[in-house]
Scaffold this motif. Structure first.
Motif, PDB file in Angstrom:
ATOM      1  N   SER A   1      -0.037 -19.186  41.840  1.00  0.00           N
ATOM      2  CA  SER A   1       0.955 -20.123  42.894  1.00  0.00           C
ATOM      3  C   SER A   1       0.823 -21.603  42.535  1.00  0.00           C
ATOM      4  N   ILE A   2       2.293 -22.479  42.278  1.00  0.00           N
ATOM      5  CA  ILE A   2       2.010 -23.475  42.169  1.00  0.00           C
ATOM      6  C   ILE A   2       2.397 -23.735  43.689  1.00  0.00           C
ATOM      7  N   ARG A   3       1.912 -25.359  43.839  1.00  0.00           N
ATOM      8  CA  ARG A   3       1.631 -25.761  45.711  1.00  0.00           C
ATOM      9  C   ARG A   3       0.949 -26.719  44.805  1.00  0.00           C
ATOM     10  N   PRO A   4       1.739 -27.918  46.804  1.00  0.00           N
ATOM     11  CA  PRO A   4       1.237 -29.580  46.549  1.00  0.00           C
ATOM     12  C   PRO A   4      -0.604 -29.636  46.745  1.00  0.00           C
ATOM     13  N   ALA A   5      -1.039 -30.340  45.245  1.00  0.00           N
ATOM     14  CA  ALA A   5      -2.137 -30.680  45.886  1.00  0.00           C
ATOM     15  C   ALA A   5      -2.583 -31.584  46.823  1.00  0.00           C
ATOM     16  N   VAL A   6      -4.028 -30.645  47.350  1.00  0.00           N
ATOM     17  CA  VAL A   6      -4.472 -31.266  47.974  1.00  0.00           C
ATOM     18  C   VAL A   6      -6.393 -31.661  47.976  1.00  0.00           C
ATOM     19  N   PRO A   7      -6.864 -33.577  48.947  1.00  0.00           N
ATOM     20  CA  PRO A   7      -7.750 -33.684  48.471  1.00  0.00           C
ATOM     21  C   PRO A   7      -9.089 -32.701  48.006  1.00  0.00           C
ATOM     22  N   GLY A   8      -8.442 -31.677  48.724  1.00  0.00           N
ATOM     23  CA  GLY A   8      -9.955 -30.360  47.688  1.00  0.00           C
ATOM     24  C   GLY A   8      -9.941 -30.201  46.351  1.00  0.00           C
ATOM     25  N   ASP A   9      -8.606 -30.009  46.051  1.00  0.00           N
ATOM     26  CA  ASP A   9      -8.365 -29.904  44.419  1.00  0.00           C
ATOM     27  C   ASP A   9      -8.681 -30.407  43.855  1.00  0.00           C
ATOM     28  N   LEU A  10      -9.504 -31.952  43.328  1.00  0.00           N
ATOM     29  CA  LEU A  10      -9.833 -33.405  43.409  1.00  0.00           C
ATOM     30  C   LEU A  10     -10.131 -33.326  42.051  1.00  0.00           C
ATOM     31  N   ALA A  11     -11.424 -32.538  42.572  1.00  0.00           N
ATOM     32  CA  ALA A  11     -12.905 -32.241  41.596  1.00  0.00           C
ATOM     33  C   ALA A  11     -12.702 -31.322  40.312  1.00  0.00           C
ATOM     34  N   ALA A  12     -12.171 -30.140  40.882  1.00  0.00           N
ATOM     35  CA  ALA A  12     -11.723 -29.639  39.931  1.00  0.00           C
ATOM     36  C   ALA A  12     -10.513 -30.440  38.966  1.00  0.00           C
ATOM     37  N   VAL A  13      -9.687 -30.893  39.270  1.00  0.00           N
ATOM     38  CA  VAL A  13      -8.516 -31.826  38.247  1.00  0.00           C
ATOM     39  C   VAL A  13      -9.657 -32.458  37.574  1.00  0.00           C
ATOM     40  N   ALA A  14     -10.538 -33.526  37.680  1.00  0.00           N
ATOM     41  CA  ALA A  14     -11.330 -34.312  36.746  1.00  0.00           C
ATOM     42  C   ALA A  14     -12.219 -33.767  35.856  1.00  0.00           C
ATOM     43  N   GLU A  15     -12.513 -32.260  36.635  1.00  0.00           N
ATOM     44  CA  GLU A  15     -13.664 -31.218  35.788  1.00  0.00           C
ATOM     45  C   GLU A  15     -12.072 -31.098  34.105  1.00  0.00           C
ATOM     46  N   ILE A  16     -10.985 -30.593  34.382  1.00  0.00           N
ATOM     47  CA  ILE A  16     -10.022 -29.841  33.714  1.00  0.00           C
ATOM     48  C   ILE A  16     -10.050 -30.951  32.857  1.00  0.00           C
ATOM     49  N   PHE A  17      -9.509 -32.180  33.328  1.00  0.00           N
ATOM     50  CA  PHE A  17      -9.256 -34.073  32.494  1.00  0.00           C
ATOM     51  C   PHE A  17     -10.509 -33.837  32.030  1.00  0.00           C
ATOM     52  N   ALA A  18     -11.560 -34.005  32.280  1.00  0.00           N
ATOM     53  CA  ALA A  18     -12.775 -34.697  32.026  1.00  0.00           C
ATOM     54  C   ALA A  18     -12.735 -33.837  29.710  1.00  0.00           C
ATOM     55  N   HIS A  19     -12.594 -32.676  30.087  1.00  0.00           N
ATOM     56  CA  HIS A  19     -12.036 -31.698  28.560  1.00  0.00           C
ATOM     57  C   HIS A  19     -11.169 -32.814  27.932  1.00  0.00           C
ATOM     58  N   TYR A  20     -10.285 -33.248  28.522  1.00  0.00           N
ATOM     59  CA  TYR A  20      -9.442 -33.882  27.401  1.00  0.00           C
ATOM     60  C   TYR A  20      -9.676 -35.159  26.680  1.00  0.00           C
ATOM     61  N   VAL A  21     -10.046 -35.542  27.426  1.00  0.00           N
ATOM     62  CA  VAL A  21     -11.194 -37.218  27.377  1.00  0.00           C
ATOM     63  C   VAL A  21     -12.186 -37.023  26.403  1.00  0.00           C
ATOM     64  N   ALA A  22     -12.760 -36.019  26.899  1.00  0.00           N
ATOM     65  CA  ALA A  22     -13.878 -36.616  25.322  1.00  0.00           C
ATOM     66  C   ALA A  22     -13.653 -35.928  24.771  1.00  0.00           C
ATOM     67  N   ASP A  23     -12.752 -34.599  24.367  1.00  0.00           N
ATOM     68  CA  ASP A  23     -12.710 -33.285  23.460  1.00  0.00           C
ATOM     69  C   ASP A  23     -11.795 -33.729  22.638  1.00  0.00           C
ATOM     70  N   THR A  24     -11.064 -34.614  23.021  1.00  0.00           N
ATOM     71  CA  THR A  24      -9.542 -34.453  22.648  1.00  0.00           C
ATOM     72  C   THR A  24      -8.735 -35.701  22.674  1.00  0.00           C
ATOM     73  N   VAL A  25      -7.731 -36.136  21.789  1.00  0.00           N
ATOM     74  CA  VAL A  25      -7.023 -37.559  21.602  1.00  0.00           C
ATOM     75  C   VAL A  25      -5.523 -37.459  22.345  1.00  0.00           C
ATOM     76  N   ILE A  26      -5.598 -36.189  23.160  1.00  0.00           N
ATOM     77  CA  ILE A  26      -4.308 -35.714  23.955  1.00  0.00           C
ATOM     78  C   ILE A  26      -3.859 -37.016  24.724  1.00  0.00           C
ATOM     79  N   THR A  27      -4.804 -37.562  25.336  1.00  0.00           N
ATOM     80  CA  THR A  27      -4.550 -39.253  26.448  1.00  0.00           C
ATOM     81  C   THR A  27      -5.395 -40.097  25.987  1.00  0.00           C
ATOM     82  N   PHE A  28      -5.714 -40.755  26.662  1.00  0.00           N
ATOM     83  CA  PHE A  28      -5.386 -42.200  25.543  1.00  0.00           C
ATOM     84  C   PHE A  28      -7.019 -42.807  26.322  1.00  0.00           C
TER      85      PHE A  28
END
Length: 172
Positions: free
Chosen positions: A2-29
């Motif tokens: 399901s797609i839903r609006p994020a809530v503050p409780g989602d932000l730890a998982a958001v941070a974990e997902i994004f950390a992969h792209y920061v550390a291991d890719t050049v997709i994000t600067f």
């Protein structure tokens, strides 16, 4: 899923997902993964502006997220947003990106926004991102050559753009 609006409780998982792209890719600067506190600040900034921050929930697991942020700070750009979309690395290629980006486009159109910009790092793995955006009506709008530098590489960005559907009804 399901797609839903994020809530503050989602932000730890958001941070974990994004950390992969920061550390291991050049997709994000980004060079350093933002903390959960920084994600909380970003989340509150976007929601205070009434901009969407959506998540893909897969049986209670956060599979990805997408949000729209202001394209530029000057008032003349107020109806134009930039999208960001990231999926859990193990869950790419399963249609979640299309569902998230489609929901983001619909939400922004209903909110009265008029244009959406995607800024995509041009790498060996960016073909999927280009294809996703093209499937959802984005067109190539330009290239910025050598504007990024990460992991010892010089990286171009490709701009893609689409007009948002005015007042489109229907579910996210």
């Amino acid at each position: 899923m399901s797609i839903r609006p994020a809530v503050p409780g989602d932000l730890a998982a958001v941070a974990e997902i994004f950390a992969h792209y920061v550390a291991d890719t050049v997709i994000t600067f980004e060079q350093t993964p933002p903390t959960v506190a920084e994600w909380r600040r970003r989340f509150h900034d976007l929601t205070a502006r009434e901009l969407p921050f959506l998540v893909a929930d897969r049986s209670g697991e956060l599979a990805g997220y997408a949000y729209a942020a202001p394209w530029r700070p000057k008032p003349a750009y107020r109806l134009t947003v930039e999208n960001s979309i990231y999926l859990a690395p193990s869950l790419t290629g399963k249609g979640m990106g299309k569902a998230l980006l489609g929901a983001l486009v619909r939400y922004c159109g209903r909110a009265g926004l008029r244009q959406m910009i995607a800024v995509i790092a041009d790498t060996e793995s960016s073909g999927a991102s280009f294809a996703l955006h093209e499937r959802l009506g984005f067109a190539h709008a330009g290239r910025l050559t050598g504007v990024g530098s990460k992991h010892g590489r010089s990286i171009d960005t490709v701009l893609m753009q689409r007009r948002l559907p005015a007042g489109q009804e229907g579910p996210l």
